[in-house]
Design an enzyme around this catalytic site. Sequence first.
Site, PDB file in Angstrom:
ATOM      1  N   LYS A  85     -60.553 -61.030 -14.627  1.00 36.32           N
ATOM      2  CA  LYS A  85     -60.422 -60.932 -13.179  1.00 36.32           C
ATOM      3  C   LYS A  85     -61.754 -60.549 -12.555  1.00 36.32           C
ATOM      4  O   LYS A  85     -62.522 -59.749 -13.124  1.00 36.32           O
ATOM      5  CB  LYS A  85     -59.377 -59.863 -12.820  1.00 36.32           C
ATOM      6  CG  LYS A  85     -57.975 -60.190 -13.288  1.00 36.32           C
ATOM      7  CD  LYS A  85     -57.442 -61.468 -12.676  1.00 36.32           C
ATOM      8  CE  LYS A  85     -55.981 -61.701 -13.053  1.00 36.32           C
ATOM      9  NZ  LYS A  85     -55.520 -63.040 -12.616  1.00 36.32           N
ATOM     10  N   HIS A 125     -50.275 -72.392 -15.685  1.00 34.86           N
ATOM     11  CA  HIS A 125     -50.334 -70.954 -15.399  1.00 34.86           C
ATOM     12  C   HIS A 125     -49.327 -70.212 -16.285  1.00 34.86           C
ATOM     13  O   HIS A 125     -48.142 -70.545 -16.308  1.00 34.86           O
ATOM     14  CB  HIS A 125     -49.983 -70.734 -13.922  1.00 34.86           C
ATOM     15  CG  HIS A 125     -49.955 -69.302 -13.488  1.00 34.86           C
ATOM     16  ND1 HIS A 125     -48.818 -68.689 -13.011  1.00 34.86           N
ATOM     17  CD2 HIS A 125     -50.923 -68.355 -13.465  1.00 34.86           C
ATOM     18  CE1 HIS A 125     -49.092 -67.434 -12.693  1.00 34.86           C
ATOM     19  NE2 HIS A 125     -50.360 -67.208 -12.957  1.00 34.86           N
TER      20      HIS A 125
HETATM   21 MG    MG Z   1     -54.735 -66.791 -11.759  1.00 40.69          MG
END
Ligand code: MG
Length: 365
Positions: free
Chosen positions: A166, A297
């Site tokens: 992230k 995903h």
């Molecule tokens: Mg993502």
Amino acid sequence: MTVTRGEAACYRIKLREPWQSASHVITTFELITARLWTDTGQEGVGWTFTVGAGGTAIAAFLTDDLLPAAVGADPALVERTWQRLHGTVRDAAPGGLALLGLSAVDVALWDLKAQAAGEPLYRLLGGSRDRAEAYGSGINLNLSIPDLLAQFRRWKTRGFRAFKMKVGSDDPSTDLERVRAVREEIGPGALLMLDANQKWTAAEALRRIRGFEPYDPYWIEEPLPADDVAGHAWLRAQARCRIALGENLFAVAAFNEFLRRDAVDVVQPDVLRVGGITPFLKIAHLAESYGAPTAPHLVLELSGTLCCAIGHASMIEDLDGGTLGELGALAEPIRTEQGYFTPPPRPGHGVRFDWDALARWRARG
Ligand SMILES: [Mg+2]
């Protein structure tokens, strides 16, 4: 084969450690299951998930509307059933919770169809390959740099060659320090993907991506709000980096819009959000026609099967602590080995839930 009965439940699984991205702090994983039984004694299982809210509403929607509407369906005619069920949910919500519920039913129907054919699902759906490459992925914006590097070392030990972290810290220098440390840890040859979870404006994203360039990101994921087609198109034209997105798109037409306007390189549909396997395949085939690979995903256990089915697959996401096995939901955990997923060899999708273990998390149904 005819569906005679259905049952839904919601399980609220508390995470051992919170997950944090630029736009989430996640403490609970909600698993919503849909089980279908047939007149031939088969059971098909589907599911969907949320990251903490809406799960009980989806279970209620399944129990009250979708599952009664699925009774009488022939799983061989899954497209027909999908169209009919979509007709019942479309006016309640064009995406969101309604499609999450429909996804669970659709997956259960495909499970039944593959069982009836006596085939593992990936073979029934096309069988493009026998294994799918996976990458190590973390919702890890809250980890200190030593803890972040420890996570990457664990992934290296498990044989991964591609990784995702992230980004989207408030201070750009914090992101740069983290990305630099990770690139040093994994070396120049490994693939590194960066996920901003819709954090930036287009101008800000371009500045950030310029900063990441020395660390050679393989793709930047969701740099902008998910529905900003023009912004992504502009950013993609400016930045020398692949753009990945799709986890927050629901309709096949939305994917087409991003592809048609040159706003995406790698599409990331979530099979449990778009309405199940039936629309997922349409999205993957559409993307292939534009030359864009599909990198599903999450949902390792089903995304792996889908990447072994379709023609133009990228990689699947092995979320640290976030597979159904790691969450304690499966009777027979499904794990990647040396960075690859191999579909379970049994008929159907092969995902077997541990209903007794799940019972302690039960919130509804
Ligand atoms: Mg993502």
